[in-house]
Design a protein around this motif. Structure first.
Motif, PDB file in Angstrom:
ATOM      1  N   VAL A   1       0.836  -1.202   0.000  1.00 49.59           N
ATOM      2  CA  VAL A   1       0.000   0.000   0.000  1.00 49.59           C
ATOM      3  C   VAL A   1       0.875   1.258   0.000  1.00 49.59           C
ATOM      4  O   VAL A   1       0.606   2.203  -0.751  1.00 49.59           O
ATOM      5  CB  VAL A   1      -0.993  -0.046   1.190  1.00 49.59           C
TER       6      VAL A   1
ATOM      7  N   ASP B   1      11.270   1.970   6.107  1.00 49.52           N
ATOM      8  CA  ASP B   1      10.761   0.677   6.573  1.00 49.52           C
ATOM      9  C   ASP B   1      11.787  -0.008   7.461  1.00 49.52           C
ATOM     10  O   ASP B   1      12.988   0.064   7.217  1.00 49.52           O
ATOM     11  CB  ASP B   1      10.405  -0.238   5.394  1.00 49.52           C
TER      12      ASP B   1
ATOM     13  N   GLN C   1       4.208  -7.310   4.371  1.00 47.63           N
ATOM     14  CA  GLN C   1       3.792  -8.695   4.655  1.00 47.63           C
ATOM     15  C   GLN C   1       3.985  -9.596   3.434  1.00 47.63           C
ATOM     16  O   GLN C   1       4.339 -10.768   3.568  1.00 47.63           O
ATOM     17  CB  GLN C   1       2.317  -8.724   5.053  1.00 47.63           C
TER      18      GLN C   1
ATOM     19  N   TYR D   1       4.764 -14.090   3.065  1.00 49.50           N
ATOM     20  CA  TYR D   1       4.275 -15.102   2.122  1.00 49.50           C
ATOM     21  C   TYR D   1       4.702 -14.828   0.674  1.00 49.50           C
ATOM     22  O   TYR D   1       3.884 -14.847  -0.238  1.00 49.50           O
ATOM     23  CB  TYR D   1       2.743 -15.247   2.243  1.00 49.50           C
TER      24      TYR D   1
ATOM     25  N   ASP E   1      -6.917 -12.171  -5.562  1.00 48.27           N
ATOM     26  CA  ASP E   1      -7.919 -11.098  -5.576  1.00 48.27           C
ATOM     27  C   ASP E   1      -7.319  -9.716  -5.826  1.00 48.27           C
ATOM     28  O   ASP E   1      -7.764  -8.718  -5.273  1.00 48.27           O
ATOM     29  CB  ASP E   1      -8.749 -11.109  -4.269  1.00 48.27           C
TER      30      ASP E   1
ATOM     31  N   VAL F   1      10.546   4.284  12.046  1.00 47.19           N
ATOM     32  CA  VAL F   1      10.147   5.656  12.336  1.00 47.19           C
ATOM     33  C   VAL F   1       9.772   5.691  13.814  1.00 47.19           C
ATOM     34  O   VAL F   1       8.872   4.967  14.256  1.00 47.19           O
ATOM     35  CB  VAL F   1       8.962   6.102  11.456  1.00 47.19           C
TER      36      VAL F   1
ATOM     37  N   GLY G   1       0.869  -1.028   8.031  1.00 51.11           N
ATOM     38  CA  GLY G   1       0.331  -2.393   8.057  1.00 51.11           C
ATOM     39  C   GLY G   1      -0.030  -2.879   9.441  1.00 51.11           C
ATOM     40  O   GLY G   1      -0.723  -2.207  10.201  1.00 51.11           O
TER      41      GLY G   1
ATOM     42  N   GLY H   1       1.844  -2.991  11.829  1.00 49.25           N
ATOM     43  CA  GLY H   1       2.766  -2.387  12.775  1.00 49.25           C
ATOM     44  C   GLY H   1       4.174  -2.821  12.453  1.00 49.25           C
ATOM     45  O   GLY H   1       4.436  -3.375  11.383  1.00 49.25           O
TER      46      GLY H   1
ATOM     47  N   ASP I   1      -3.545  -1.661   5.962  1.00 49.98           N
ATOM     48  CA  ASP I   1      -3.958  -2.463   7.128  1.00 49.98           C
ATOM     49  C   ASP I   1      -3.947  -1.708   8.454  1.00 49.98           C
ATOM     50  O   ASP I   1      -4.588  -2.135   9.409  1.00 49.98           O
ATOM     51  CB  ASP I   1      -3.024  -3.668   7.280  1.00 49.98           C
TER      52      ASP I   1
ATOM     53  N   ILE J   1      -5.458  -5.862   0.196  1.00 48.19           N
ATOM     54  CA  ILE J   1      -4.546  -4.999  -0.552  1.00 48.19           C
ATOM     55  C   ILE J   1      -5.342  -4.021  -1.422  1.00 48.19           C
ATOM     56  O   ILE J   1      -5.026  -2.836  -1.500  1.00 48.19           O
ATOM     57  CB  ILE J   1      -3.591  -5.871  -1.395  1.00 48.19           C
TER      58      ILE J   1
HETATM   59  C1  LIG Z   1      -0.442 -15.205   4.858  1.00 38.01           C
HETATM   60  C2  LIG Z   1      -1.167 -13.981   4.361  1.00 38.01           C
HETATM   61  C3  LIG Z   1      -1.918 -14.063   3.201  1.00 38.01           C
HETATM   62  C4  LIG Z   1      -2.599 -12.932   2.706  1.00 38.01           C
HETATM   63  N1  LIG Z   1      -3.335 -13.041   1.556  1.00 38.01           N
HETATM   64  C5  LIG Z   1      -3.941 -11.924   1.040  1.00 38.01           C
HETATM   65  C6  LIG Z   1      -4.709 -12.003  -0.170  1.00 38.01           C
HETATM   66  O1  LIG Z   1      -4.844 -13.074  -0.751  1.00 38.01           O
HETATM   67  N2  LIG Z   1      -5.278 -10.847  -0.643  1.00 38.01           N
HETATM   68  C7  LIG Z   1      -5.164  -9.635   0.004  1.00 38.01           C
HETATM   69  O2  LIG Z   1      -5.676  -8.630  -0.480  1.00 38.01           O
HETATM   70  N3  LIG Z   1      -4.467  -9.566   1.183  1.00 38.01           N
HETATM   71  C8  LIG Z   1      -3.867 -10.666   1.707  1.00 38.01           C
HETATM   72  N4  LIG Z   1      -3.184 -10.574   2.895  1.00 38.01           N
HETATM   73  C9  LIG Z   1      -3.167  -9.276   3.592  1.00 38.01           C
HETATM   74  C10 LIG Z   1      -2.172  -8.312   2.916  1.00 38.01           C
HETATM   75  O3  LIG Z   1      -0.866  -8.870   2.920  1.00 38.01           O
HETATM   76  C11 LIG Z   1      -2.217  -6.987   3.647  1.00 38.01           C
HETATM   77  O4  LIG Z   1      -3.503  -6.444   3.506  1.00 38.01           O
HETATM   78  C12 LIG Z   1      -1.177  -6.023   3.058  1.00 38.01           C
HETATM   79  O5  LIG Z   1       0.131  -6.504   3.208  1.00 38.01           O
HETATM   80  C13 LIG Z   1      -1.314  -4.662   3.732  1.00 38.01           C
HETATM   81  O6  LIG Z   1      -0.368  -3.827   3.135  1.00 38.01           O
HETATM   82  P1  LIG Z   1       0.219  -2.572   3.918  1.00 38.01           P
HETATM   83  O7  LIG Z   1       1.157  -1.936   2.945  1.00 38.01           O
HETATM   84  O8  LIG Z   1      -0.903  -1.810   4.487  1.00 38.01           O
HETATM   85  O9  LIG Z   1       0.997  -3.172   5.167  1.00 38.01           O
HETATM   86  P2  LIG Z   1       2.239  -4.253   5.354  1.00 38.01           P
HETATM   87  O10 LIG Z   1       2.272  -5.157   4.185  1.00 38.01           O
HETATM   88  O11 LIG Z   1       2.027  -4.795   6.692  1.00 38.01           O
HETATM   89  O12 LIG Z   1       3.503  -3.286   5.307  1.00 38.01           O
HETATM   90  C14 LIG Z   1       3.697  -2.354   6.326  1.00 38.01           C
HETATM   91  C15 LIG Z   1       5.179  -2.049   6.443  1.00 38.01           C
HETATM   92  O13 LIG Z   1       5.338  -0.986   7.399  1.00 38.01           O
HETATM   93  C16 LIG Z   1       6.531  -1.209   8.121  1.00 38.01           C
HETATM   94  N5  LIG Z   1       6.453  -0.468   9.390  1.00 38.01           N
HETATM   95  C17 LIG Z   1       5.522  -0.572  10.371  1.00 38.01           C
HETATM   96  N6  LIG Z   1       5.757   0.299  11.354  1.00 38.01           N
HETATM   97  C18 LIG Z   1       6.865   0.976  10.988  1.00 38.01           C
HETATM   98  C19 LIG Z   1       7.627   2.002  11.594  1.00 38.01           C
HETATM   99  N7  LIG Z   1       7.297   2.559  12.771  1.00 38.01           N
HETATM  100  N8  LIG Z   1       8.738   2.454  10.950  1.00 38.01           N
HETATM  101  C20 LIG Z   1       9.109   1.922   9.730  1.00 38.01           C
HETATM  102  N9  LIG Z   1       8.405   0.949   9.113  1.00 38.01           N
HETATM  103  C21 LIG Z   1       7.309   0.486   9.737  1.00 38.01           C
HETATM  104  C22 LIG Z   1       6.583  -2.704   8.288  1.00 38.01           C
HETATM  105  O14 LIG Z   1       7.923  -3.147   8.509  1.00 38.01           O
HETATM  106  C23 LIG Z   1       6.017  -3.198   6.943  1.00 38.01           C
HETATM  107  O15 LIG Z   1       7.029  -3.489   6.009  1.00 38.01           O
HETATM  108  C24 LIG Z   1      -2.518 -11.685   3.416  1.00 38.01           C
HETATM  109  C25 LIG Z   1      -1.753 -11.612   4.588  1.00 38.01           C
HETATM  110  C26 LIG Z   1      -1.082 -12.740   5.071  1.00 38.01           C
HETATM  111  C27 LIG Z   1      -0.278 -12.627   6.328  1.00 38.01           C
END
Ligand SMILES: Cc1cc2nc3c(=O)[nH]c(=O)nc-3n(C[C@H](O)[C@H](O)[C@H](O)COP(=O)(O)OP(=O)(O)OC[C@H]3O[C@@H](n4cnc5c(N)ncnc54)[C@H](O)[C@@H]3O)c2cc1C
Length: 341
Positions: A17, A36, A44, A49, A56, A89, A120, A122, A288, A299
């Motif tokens: 995201v 990050d 994530q 994974y 989707d 951060v 995400g 956290g 997230d 996502i």
């Molecule tokens: C096994 C599994 C299967 C999944 N399958 C699907 C699927 O089929 N379809 C779907 O849509 N979603 C799926 N998801 C969910 C999807 O992965 C999440 O919705 C998505 O990763 C969210 O993206 P994000 O960028 O919001 O957060 P994240 O992917 O969690 O990334 C957040 C990043 O922020 C960083 N961060 C956090 N706090 C700090 C800080 N203070 N300073 C610096 N960096 C920081 C973290 O290190 C991380 O790298 C799945 C999740 C899992 C665990």
């Protein structure tokens, strides 16, 4: 005084995201810097994974999680985002003249007009291995990530684990460490086969040691490690060890975000559904980490949130400028930004 890096938008988190936000913000000419904790983009998808197929993502009947991250990186390339990896951060504060000062856990300082929290679940935090007294050596001799390779030069290094991080660092640090011993409970690895083959080749030529077993004890004083005891199939061996890198996986914790004064709902950041802005004007939360009635942690939800957030962020970064909605298919100006026209 610490050097200050200035940017339009500081994005906390380089997950899918945060990455897509760079694209949406880039279309409106805003420069992004992402920070990050992990050592690579993808959140994530990359960490939990990478090889799983996702079904989707609109337009992709099937896409591997790492493949999606690679495609997102390709998509944001025209906007030249800046990345700072291996940093958390830690603090944010509002500047008197507008904008924010953001600091990392290594005291780097950033100044930004807007903050986008795309954190995400956290912060990923390393799991501590069950070795008695390990806490006393953390931060001086035991590290859970490699922030400065020089820290390991001419050291007797023990790396514990069988995943990609353990194997990558075994190969990368072997040329500069005095000795490297990789310890893993079994001869099978989760890491990429190519890295495993390279490691075994270096073992053949005695350029590193591989031991099956577990580290059960550490020796040393005043935070300075001197030995590690490895319990293997043939009993205990004590080896010289001045630095240790255990890679036992990661857990997710909200981390310092809880202290930023943002309105929370059960450890998630409350946002509106028009701009995805938090209780603090100028700070947005997408993906997230956010919460609103009906939120789905998908996502594709995060991608939608990024598009709406970008419009609102533009009004802060360029006040008074008209925000024009355009399609990438038909706008030559957007196509120029993407380098395709
Ligand atoms: C096994 C599994 C299967 C999944 N399958 C699907 C699927 O089929 N379809 C779907 O849509 N979603 C799926 N998801 C969910 C999807 O992965 C999440 O919705 C998505 O990763 C969210 O993206 P994000 O960028 O919001 O957060 P994240 O992917 O969690 O990334 C957040 C990043 O922020 C960083 N961060 C956090 N706090 C700090 C800080 N203070 N300073 C610096 N960096 C920081 C973290 O290190 C991380 O790298 C799945 C999740 C899992 C665990």
């Amino acid at each position: 005084m610490a050097e200050v890096t200035k940017t339009d938008i500081l994005i906390v988190g380089a997950g899918p995201v945060g990455l897509f936000a760079v694209f949406e913000l880039g279309l409106f000419d805003m420069k992004c810097h992402l920070i990050d904790i992990l050592d690579r983009p993808g959140g994530q998808c990359a960490e939990l994974y990478p090889e799983k197929p996702i079904y989707d993502i609109p337009g992709y009947p099937i896409v591997g999680a790492q493949e999606l991250v690679d495609k997102l990186m390709e998509q944001v390339r025209p906007f030249n985002p800046q990345f700072t990896f291996n940093r958390m951060v830690a603090g944010i504060e509002r500047l008197p003249g507008g904008g924010f000062k953001v600091t990392t856990d290594e005291n780097e300082v950033f100044e930004t007009k807007v903050i986008v929290v795309a954190a995400g679940g956290g912060s990923f935090q390393p799991k501590r291995p069950p070795i008695p007294g390990i806490e006393a050596f953390e931060g001086t001799s035991v590290f859970y990530s490699v922030r400065r390779m020089e820290e390991f030069r001419d050291q007797d290094l023990v790396i514990v684990g069988g995943g990609d991080s353990a194997l990558d660092w075994t190969l990368n640090l072997q040329p500069i460490a005095r000795s490297v011993t990789l310890v893993h409970r079994r001869p099978e690895f989760r890491a990429a086969p190519d890295s495993v083959n390279k490691m075994f080749a270096l073992q053949e030529t005695k350029e590193l040691e591989f031991k099956i077993g577990q580290v059960t004890a550490l020796g040393g004083e005043g935070g300075r490690l001197s030995t590690a005891t490895i319990k293997g199939p043939d009993g205990d061996t004590v080896i010289p060890c001045t630095r240790m890198l255990p890679f036992f996986g990661l857990t997710m914790k909200l981390g310092p975000i809880a202290e930023w004064g943002l309105g929370l709902h059960e450890n998630l950041i409350k946002v509106d559904t028009e701009k995805f802005e938090t209780s603090e004007p100028g700070i947005f939360a997408i993906g997230d980490i956010n919460w609103y009635p009906g939120k789905l942690k998908l996502i594709l939800s995060g991608f939608h949130e990024a598009a709406l957030m970008a419009q609102a962020a533009k009004r802060i970064v360029s006040p008074g400028e008209r925000v024009v909605f355009q399609y990438t298919t038909s706008s030559t100006s957007l196509q120029k930004k993407l380098g395709v026209a």
